[in-house]
Design an enzyme around this catalytic site. Sequence first.
Site, short mmCIF file in Angstrom:
data_model
loop_
_atom_site.label_atom_id
_atom_site.label_comp_id
_atom_site.label_asym_id
_atom_site.label_seq_id
_atom_site.Cartn_x
_atom_site.Cartn_y
_atom_site.Cartn_z
N SER A 50 0.81 -1.16 -0.02
CA SER A 50 -0.04 0.06 -0.02
C SER A 50 0.90 1.38 0.11
O SER A 50 0.47 2.30 -0.18
CB SER A 50 -0.97 -0.17 1.29
OG SER A 50 -0.34 -0.20 2.36
N ASP A 88 5.93 -7.23 2.57
CA ASP A 88 4.72 -7.61 1.38
C ASP A 88 5.74 -7.84 0.19
O ASP A 88 6.27 -6.96 -0.47
CB ASP A 88 3.77 -6.53 1.52
CG ASP A 88 2.54 -6.98 1.20
OD1 ASP A 88 2.31 -8.03 0.96
OD2 ASP A 88 1.45 -6.00 0.73
N LYS A 118 4.54 -11.63 3.23
CA LYS A 118 3.14 -11.95 2.88
C LYS A 118 2.91 -11.74 1.50
O LYS A 118 3.49 -11.15 0.58
CB LYS A 118 2.25 -10.67 3.54
CG LYS A 118 0.84 -11.04 3.13
CD LYS A 118 -0.06 -10.03 4.03
CE LYS A 118 -0.05 -8.54 3.34
NZ LYS A 118 -0.49 -8.43 2.01
N GLU A 120 -0.32 -12.66 -1.83
CA GLU A 120 -1.56 -12.33 -2.26
C GLU A 120 -1.91 -13.67 -3.08
O GLU A 120 -1.12 -14.06 -3.79
CB GLU A 120 -2.08 -11.13 -2.98
CG GLU A 120 -1.77 -9.98 -1.87
CD GLU A 120 -2.33 -8.53 -2.63
OE1 GLU A 120 -3.19 -8.92 -3.75
OE2 GLU A 120 -2.24 -7.63 -2.23
N GLU A 187 -8.90 -10.42 3.74
CA GLU A 187 -9.42 -8.89 3.53
C GLU A 187 -11.02 -8.85 2.79
O GLU A 187 -11.03 -9.75 1.90
CB GLU A 187 -8.45 -8.28 2.69
CG GLU A 187 -8.71 -6.95 2.46
CD GLU A 187 -7.79 -5.91 1.73
OE1 GLU A 187 -6.57 -6.58 1.56
OE2 GLU A 187 -8.10 -4.92 1.40
O1 KIV Z 1 -0.26 -3.58 1.51
C1 KIV Z 1 -0.96 -3.57 2.45
O2 KIV Z 1 -1.31 -2.29 3.08
C2 KIV Z 1 -1.92 -4.50 2.78
C3 KIV Z 1 -3.22 -4.57 3.64
C4 KIV Z 1 -4.29 -4.37 2.85
C5 KIV Z 1 -2.92 -5.53 4.82
O3 KIV Z 1 -1.49 -5.77 2.30
#
Ligand code: KIV
Length: 291
Positions: A50, A88, A118, A120, A187
């Site tokens: 994000s 992420d 993390k 997706e 989410e």
């Molecule tokens: O990148 C991010 O902020 C996320 C959130 C939606 C948890 O993956």
Amino acid sequence: EVIMAKKKTILDLYKMKEKGEKAVWVTAYDSCFASYAEKAGMDMILVGDSMGMIVYGYQGTTPVTMDMCINHCQAVRRGAPNTYVIGDMPFGSYHESVEDSVHNAVRFIKEADVDAIKLEGGIAVEDKIKAIAQAGIVVFGHVGLTPQSSAAMGGFKAQGRTTESARAVINDALAVYKAGAKFVLLEGVPEEVCAFVHKILPIPVYGIGAGADTDGQVLVIGDALGMYEEFIPKFAKKYADIAGAATQGFAQYVKEVKEGTFPAPEHKYKISGDVSEFDRLFKEMEEEIRL
Ligand code: KIV
């Protein structure tokens, strides 16, 4: 006596689940806000993609690169040395080969000292999760509304609102668990769907826009602190007004410089020695220089 705070590990997070204690996390991208999160007692920090919107001003997360993520993870780690930090994986970093995905996941650990990564997706990325987990890296799965594939979803749309869609979300969460993810984040799904996943999976299940029946919650810093006003999701709660405070602060600074009240005497350095010597120096130099 200096008491060193002990950094949380995966074992602490599993113990919290066992005891029914909620884990709280937030996104952060720089060392300043990471340090505030650590001081506030945050259990985890996600260096989320994000950042694409909040730090870089893009419309979505897909332009974010591995190098951006690594740089921001390093900054967060410096600001929050005792917090569990999750890197992420950005769009494209785990969408080609399995080898490529493991290589990129390893970069997060080696170069930025994060505790976990993390990514997706569910069934579609189970081979990648399996290989990364087998490399000894803790994986957080992220299913339901997955912003990196928002174009394919027709926008940032809640998932699992029909039984057919709920089945797909649940199967994705199951696939993530079976592939070796140690945590799953849901989410943008109805509370009932998240509650079911929470009931059937033995690993911690966290939520964002997924209701309260979870092992914990995450919020995006832009929403939580009122820093990003381009798009405010239904599930966001604003705990502070950073945009308001910053704009007001900047406006006051502009006003004071323009009217001449800043800098004031207390912001100025004093001459060391005799003022008349400086007057003489300036006079001499003015004559010498003559531009
Ligand atoms: O990148 C991010 O902020 C996320 C959130 C939606 C948890 O993956």
